[in-house]
Design an enzyme around this catalytic site. Structure first.
Site, PDB file in Angstrom:
ATOM      1  N   ASN A 144       0.858  -1.183   0.000  1.00  0.00           N
ATOM      2  CA  ASN A 144       0.000   0.000   0.000  1.00  0.00           C
ATOM      3  C   ASN A 144       0.890   1.226   0.000  1.00  0.00           C
ATOM      4  O   ASN A 144       1.339   1.701   1.050  1.00  0.00           O
ATOM      5  CB  ASN A 144      -0.919  -0.022   1.229  1.00  0.00           C
ATOM      6  CG  ASN A 144      -1.916  -1.157   1.146  1.00  0.00           C
ATOM      7  OD1 ASN A 144      -2.885  -1.078   0.394  1.00  0.00           O
ATOM      8  ND2 ASN A 144      -1.656  -2.231   1.877  1.00  0.00           N
ATOM      9  N   GLU A 145       1.155   1.723  -1.201  1.00  0.00           N
ATOM     10  CA  GLU A 145       2.056   2.856  -1.370  1.00  0.00           C
ATOM     11  C   GLU A 145       1.341   4.161  -0.996  1.00  0.00           C
ATOM     12  O   GLU A 145       0.111   4.163  -0.829  1.00  0.00           O
ATOM     13  CB  GLU A 145       2.530   2.909  -2.831  1.00  0.00           C
ATOM     14  CG  GLU A 145       3.274   1.662  -3.307  1.00  0.00           C
ATOM     15  CD  GLU A 145       4.689   1.527  -2.719  1.00  0.00           C
ATOM     16  OE1 GLU A 145       5.021   2.181  -1.717  1.00  0.00           O
ATOM     17  OE2 GLU A 145       5.469   0.726  -3.278  1.00  0.00           O
ATOM     18  N   PRO A 146       2.084   5.250  -0.849  1.00  0.00           N
ATOM     19  CA  PRO A 146       1.448   6.545  -0.543  1.00  0.00           C
ATOM     20  C   PRO A 146       0.270   6.806  -1.484  1.00  0.00           C
ATOM     21  O   PRO A 146       0.361   6.545  -2.687  1.00  0.00           O
ATOM     22  CB  PRO A 146       2.589   7.549  -0.771  1.00  0.00           C
ATOM     23  CG  PRO A 146       3.826   6.762  -0.438  1.00  0.00           C
ATOM     24  CD  PRO A 146       3.553   5.356  -0.900  1.00  0.00           C
TER      25      PRO A 146
END
Ligand code: F6R
Length: 266
Positions: A161-163
């Site tokens: 879950n990236e930025p």
């Protein structure tokens, strides 16, 4: 361990325990997992674990394998769901997370092969969204995750879950951040070989786990770890959503703790 300063409690929004070494912290996490498995086994119930890959949790898996071998810890009734998998990689690819889990844990304990689940990176593109829904459903049908083990990426990701990942995001196909791909370049002998996409549990999926351990070792994790624990919650730093969890626990070694306020402004 040194987590008792009143100031630290004010600034750290997730309970954070600092250990001299990653090995010490890993042993604590493995023992907590083992205690839950043992008490569930005694009741005839299963235990559901959410697992991470990467360099961070290997000490926990090593210790769990030791407990299996030397203290008869049985995984016969354990079910596991991995956080993520590179999209396009099957279990025979040595850098797939399925292969990683086999090497580091599954081949070393008595977990039934159909009870150890890693997202399938080979699902055809048009079937991915139905597949991701079925992954969520399987977790629910197993009774939900009892203990989730997490590392943190230098982007602040948990799982992949990236930025920009939302609080309520669920299992889905995501694009990896450039920094995440750069960090994986060595494993793939070049950044151009790192898959651009992955299937990952969402932030919401992770927050549904009943207990969470976020682990971080070494200087490269110090800055992002301090932000995740001390800054306000934001989609720009997905690990910060763990501040909303009622049983999230951070375990770090001295190097990864270096940027916490209690160290910078003792
Ligand atoms: C891996 C995962 C990632 C890693 C993170 C840290 O399944 O979900 O979030 O935990 O990228 O990786 P390492 O441990 O290699 O520093």
């Amino acid at each position: 361990m040194n987590d008792d300063s009143a100031d630290a409690n004010l600034r750290e929004r997730i309970p954070t325990a600092i250990y001299s070494t990653a090995k010490d912290a890993s042993a604590v996490v493995a023992r907590e997992i083992s205690d839950v498995i043992c008490s569930r086994n005694a009741e005839g119930n299963s235990t559901v674990l959410g697992l991470a890959t990467g360099s961070t949790p290997t000490g926990v898996y090593q210790e769990l394998a030791r407990l299996h071998k030397e203290e008869s810890l049985s995984f016969a009734k354990v079910r596991t769901f991995n956080l993520d998998e590179y999209y396009g990689l099957g279990p025979t690819h040595p850098e797939s997370y399925a292969a990683f889990m086999e090497r580091h844990l599954f081949s070393k304990v008595d977990i039934p092969s159909d009870a150890a689940v890693v997202p399938d990176g080979t699902v055809p593109r048009e079937e991915v969204s139905a597949y991701c829904e079925s992954y969520e459903k399987s977790i629910l049908e197993a009774g939900g995750i009892d203990i989730q083990v997490l590392g943190i990426g230098r982007t602040g990701h948990i799982g992949f879950n990236e930025p920009g990942s939302g609080r309520d995001s669920r299992t889905r196909l995501v694009e990896l951040d450039a920094l995440t791909r750069a960090d994986a370049a060595q494993d793939f002998l070049g950044e151009e070989n790192v898959p651009p996409y992955a299937i990952t549990m969402g932030v919401g999926t992770i927050l549904d786990a009943r207990k969470v351990f976020l682990l971080a070792w070494g200087t490269p994790k110090a800055a992002i770890l301090a932000k995740a624990v001390e800054d306000s919650i934001s989609e720009a730093l997905p690990a910060s959503f763990l501040q909303e969890h009622k049983d999230a626990n951070v375990l770090v070694d001295e190097a990864a703790a270096a940027e916490l306020s209690r160290h910078r402004h003792p």
